[in-house]
Motif scaffolding. Structure first.
Motif, PDB file in Angstrom:
ATOM      1  N   TYR A  75       0.831  -1.207   0.000  1.00  0.00           N
ATOM      2  CA  TYR A  75       0.000   0.000   0.000  1.00  0.00           C
ATOM      3  C   TYR A  75       0.867   1.259   0.000  1.00  0.00           C
ATOM      4  N   ALA A  79       1.073   3.990  -2.918  1.00  0.00           N
ATOM      5  CA  ALA A  79       0.692   5.375  -2.614  1.00  0.00           C
ATOM      6  C   ALA A  79       1.805   6.343  -3.007  1.00  0.00           C
ATOM      7  N   ALA A  84      -2.232   3.879  -5.781  1.00  0.00           N
ATOM      8  CA  ALA A  84      -2.903   3.092  -4.747  1.00  0.00           C
ATOM      9  C   ALA A  84      -4.340   2.829  -5.188  1.00  0.00           C
ATOM     10  N   GLU A  86      -8.244   1.008  -4.490  1.00  0.00           N
ATOM     11  CA  GLU A  86      -9.179   0.835  -3.386  1.00  0.00           C
ATOM     12  C   GLU A  86      -8.906  -0.480  -2.648  1.00  0.00           C
ATOM     13  N   ARG A  89      -5.868  -0.011  -0.413  1.00  0.00           N
ATOM     14  CA  ARG A  89      -6.222   0.813   0.737  1.00  0.00           C
ATOM     15  C   ARG A  89      -7.019  -0.011   1.742  1.00  0.00           C
ATOM     16  N   TYR A  92      -4.759  -2.324   3.638  1.00  0.00           N
ATOM     17  CA  TYR A  92      -4.007  -1.567   4.633  1.00  0.00           C
ATOM     18  C   TYR A  92      -4.873  -1.283   5.860  1.00  0.00           C
ATOM     19  N   GLU A  93      -6.091  -0.813   5.629  1.00  0.00           N
ATOM     20  CA  GLU A  93      -6.993  -0.507   6.741  1.00  0.00           C
ATOM     21  C   GLU A  93      -7.326  -1.766   7.545  1.00  0.00           C
TER      22      GLU A  93
END
Length: 138
Positions: A75, A79, A84, A86, A89, A92-93
């Motif tokens: 990620y 970035a 990056a 979806e 992301r 990563y979250e």
């Protein structure tokens, strides 16, 4: 020490994806130093959460930390290149969410935790005094 390697990243995402995010000099070769730095940065981020419940450095690296390290690294590399997605992301979250749960103890890494530490106070107990004022010697 990084929780993952360049090979772990290639195994999960493929060499083509690594080339896209880590070919900084556009010579069609993955820049190993870029990958290594991303993995070290991700490992440092992971340590901030893991240290809340486990003594560092860990004696063994649980597989879940390798996966999280790879996802976080990918990620961040994407970035940096402004590519990056979806999906990256979200991975990563999800990684950060799991790390928070590890830090609170809600989720275990399955490794031995150190014994809880005290507040630093030392308490000494002993027998009653044998000598002193007002006591007679036998």
């Amino acid at each position: 020490m990084a929780y993952a390697t360049q090979q772990n990243m290639a195994d999960r995402y493929g060499d083509d994806q690594l080339l896209i995010v880590a070919d900084r000099d556009n010579d069609s070769v993955v820049d190993a130093a870029v990958i290594e730095q991303a993995l070290l940065d991700a490992s440092a981020e992971i340590d901030t959460y893991v240290a809340a419940k486990y003594a560092l450095p860990l004696s063994t690296v649980p597989t879940v930390l390798t996966r999280l390290c790879v996802d976080i690294s990918m990620y961040r590399l994407a970035a940096d290149r402004d590519i990056a997605t979806e999906e990256r992301r979200k991975r990563y979250e999800d990684a950060v969410y799991l790390l928070r749960r590890i830090a609170t103890g809600e989720v275990s890494l399955g490794i031995q935790t150190p014994p809880p530490s005290s507040n630093g106070a030392v308490v000494v107990t002993s027998q009653a005094r044998r000598f002193g004022r007002g006591k007679k010697l036998l």
